[in-house]
Write a protein that holds these residues in place. Structure first.
Motif, PDB file in Angstrom:
ATOM      1  N   ALA A 124       0.808  -1.305   0.121  1.00 57.26           N
ATOM      2  CA  ALA A 124      -0.162   0.020   0.071  1.00 57.26           C
ATOM      3  C   ALA A 124       0.851   1.241  -0.206  1.00 57.26           C
ATOM      4  CB  ALA A 124      -0.911   0.058   1.233  1.00 57.26           C
ATOM      5  N   PHE A 125       0.316   2.289  -0.274  1.00 57.16           N
ATOM      6  CA  PHE A 125       0.951   3.544  -0.502  1.00 57.16           C
ATOM      7  C   PHE A 125       0.369   4.875   0.471  1.00 57.16           C
ATOM      8  CE2 PHE A 125      -1.926   2.326  -3.972  1.00 57.16           C
ATOM      9  CZ  PHE A 125      -2.675   3.353  -3.762  1.00 57.16           C
ATOM     10  N   LEU A 160       3.751  -2.511   3.844  1.00 58.10           N
ATOM     11  CA  LEU A 160       3.419  -3.794   3.586  1.00 58.10           C
ATOM     12  C   LEU A 160       2.644  -4.636   4.706  1.00 58.10           C
ATOM     13  CD1 LEU A 160       7.219  -4.652   2.924  1.00 58.10           C
ATOM     14  CD2 LEU A 160       5.708  -3.803   1.389  1.00 58.10           C
ATOM     15  N   PHE A 161       1.814  -5.522   4.230  1.00 51.44           N
ATOM     16  CA  PHE A 161       0.669  -6.257   4.885  1.00 51.44           C
ATOM     17  C   PHE A 161       0.892  -7.490   4.851  1.00 51.44           C
ATOM     18  CE2 PHE A 161      -1.103  -1.959   4.205  1.00 51.44           C
ATOM     19  CZ  PHE A 161      -1.310  -1.682   5.348  1.00 51.44           C
ATOM     20  N   GLN A 217       0.418 -13.444   6.813  1.00 56.75           N
ATOM     21  CA  GLN A 217       0.186 -14.608   7.835  1.00 56.75           C
ATOM     22  C   GLN A 217       0.648 -14.050   9.174  1.00 56.75           C
ATOM     23  OE1 GLN A 217       3.022 -17.762   6.862  1.00 56.75           O
ATOM     24  NE2 GLN A 217       1.775 -18.541   5.219  1.00 56.75           N
ATOM     25  N   GLU A 218       1.161 -12.925   9.339  1.00 58.90           N
ATOM     26  CA  GLU A 218       1.544 -12.107  10.562  1.00 58.90           C
ATOM     27  C   GLU A 218       0.037 -11.522  10.990  1.00 58.90           C
ATOM     28  OE1 GLU A 218       4.242  -9.058  10.116  1.00 58.90           O
ATOM     29  OE2 GLU A 218       6.063 -10.506   9.465  1.00 58.90           O
ATOM     30  N   ILE A 219      -0.601 -10.929  10.015  1.00 57.26           N
ATOM     31  CA  ILE A 219      -2.002 -10.298  10.359  1.00 57.26           C
ATOM     32  C   ILE A 219      -3.028 -11.371  10.861  1.00 57.26           C
ATOM     33  CG2 ILE A 219      -4.069  -9.663   9.309  1.00 57.26           C
ATOM     34  CD1 ILE A 219      -2.276  -7.969   7.316  1.00 57.26           C
ATOM     35  N   ILE A 261      -6.104  -0.687   8.541  1.00 53.26           N
ATOM     36  CA  ILE A 261      -6.030  -1.637   7.548  1.00 53.26           C
ATOM     37  C   ILE A 261      -5.815  -2.991   8.028  1.00 53.26           C
ATOM     38  CG2 ILE A 261      -5.122  -2.275   5.390  1.00 53.26           C
ATOM     39  CD1 ILE A 261      -4.811   0.600   4.649  1.00 53.26           C
ATOM     40  N   ASP A 262      -4.878  -3.184   8.929  1.00 52.70           N
ATOM     41  CA  ASP A 262      -4.574  -4.443   9.649  1.00 52.70           C
ATOM     42  C   ASP A 262      -5.862  -5.060  10.196  1.00 52.70           C
ATOM     43  OD1 ASP A 262      -1.806  -4.677   8.965  1.00 52.70           O
ATOM     44  OD2 ASP A 262      -1.270  -3.632  11.079  1.00 52.70           O
ATOM     45  N   LYS A 263      -6.552  -4.287  10.885  1.00 49.51           N
ATOM     46  CA  LYS A 263      -7.777  -4.917  11.544  1.00 49.51           C
ATOM     47  C   LYS A 263      -8.944  -5.169  10.550  1.00 49.51           C
ATOM     48  CE  LYS A 263     -11.199  -4.006  15.028  1.00 49.51           C
ATOM     49  NZ  LYS A 263     -11.708  -2.814  16.267  1.00 49.51           N
TER      50      LYS A 263
END
Length: 298
Positions: free
Chosen positions: A15-16, A290-291, A294-296, A254-256
């Motif tokens: 993303a940017f 960077l998203f 697997q970490e999320i 965005i993570d959530k």
């Protein structure tokens, strides 16, 4: 990583940086607040050609709005402050000022202030009236159904655009069903929008093209009909891929949204044809955020 039989790819979405604002639109009832907000956020799926990305964030109860009427919060994202201000002013003037019973207020207090109704007041042709209430400046613009009330400015803040994930399924109906449950869950997350139609994009793109005039083109690696013609990322059973793109005020927002969306899609499971979750990974060419899927989902 496998969730309910669905493989989570070891990849990441890119993303940017963007600029964003939120506005609150109120009206006589929720029907007309939604009509105004839908018009204002129309043709705003991608900055590639629309100038901004916009969407309805959520419906607001009268207790949550500045004038105690039913409302809707909408968010607009653009690549820079100047472009955002222009898009907001044009859309507010053409779609909120014109909409019956509407009023328009700032949805973000912090950040740099950009015009909301500051210039729309001139439509009043000299009959407009300024009011200052609790330190905020408002304009009352006479219109044929009464008056258009608008706050003078709203806040603009740094934001993130282009978070995403891909749903890979055995059929088109199954992919769309997973997208629908994911979007339903993600719309409960504050500070994010999914700007594409219904929150879903079927024409996912890659950076660049064989045609020099294009900055983006079809993501051929994920097109089921091209399995035998390109370096495909799809196994034989995958016949449909759909993408959900997310813009948010922060990376954490965005993570959530990605987490709850992927959880919802995986709840349908492999038994319903959902086989993999992947993401638009462009090798770091698209943006610095960077998203990692697997970490999320860990």
């Amino acid at each position: 990583m496998i969730i309910n039989g669905v493989t989570i790819d070891a990849t990441f979405a890119e993303a940017f940086p963007m600029k964003a604002t939120r506005v609150i639109i109120t009206a006589q009832n929720h029907k007309w607040a939604h009509i105004s907000a839908q018009a204002m956020t129309g043709f705003a799926t991608s900055v590639i050609a629309c100038g901004c990305e916009a969407g309805i964030e959520r419906e607001l109860d009268p207790s949550e709005t500045p004038d105690g009427r039913p409302g809707v919060s909408a968010m607009i994202f653009a690549m820079g402050g100047k472009g955002l201000a222009k898009q907001l002013e044009t859309r507010a003037g053409q779609c909120v000022l014109t909409s019956p019973t509407s009023a328009l207020f700032a949805g973000i207090e912090e950040g740099d202030q950009i015009p909301l109704g500051k210039n729309l007041r001139f439509f009043g042709d000299g009959f407009q009236i300024a009011k200052r209430i609790n330190g905020k400046r408002y304009w009352r613009v006479p219109v044929m159904d009464g008056e258009f009330l608008t706050e003078a400015t709203t806040g603009m803040v740094p934001a993130v655009g282009g978070g995403n994930f891909l749903i890979l399924a055995e059929s088109q109906p199954q992919a769309l069903a997973a997208c629908e449950v994911a979007i339903e869950a993600m719309r409960k997350v504050p500070n994010v929008i999914m700007p594409f139609p219904g929150g879903v994009v079927r024409s996912g793109s890659k950076v660049g093209s064989k045609y020099k005039a294009l900055s983006a083109s079809t993501n051929d690696a994920f097109c089921p009909t091209l399995k035998g013609q390109t370096k495909s990322e799809l196994s034989p059973e995958i016949e449909s891929v759909m993408e959900i793109v997310i813009d948010g005020l922060t990376k954490e927002d965005i993570d959530k949204a990605m987490r709850v969306g992927i959880e919802a899609a995986c709840s349908l499971g492999a038994a319903n044809g959902i086989r993999r979750i992947s993401a638009g990974n462009y090798g770091g060419k698209l943006g610095p955020f960077l998203f990692h899927l697997q970490e999320i989902m860990a």
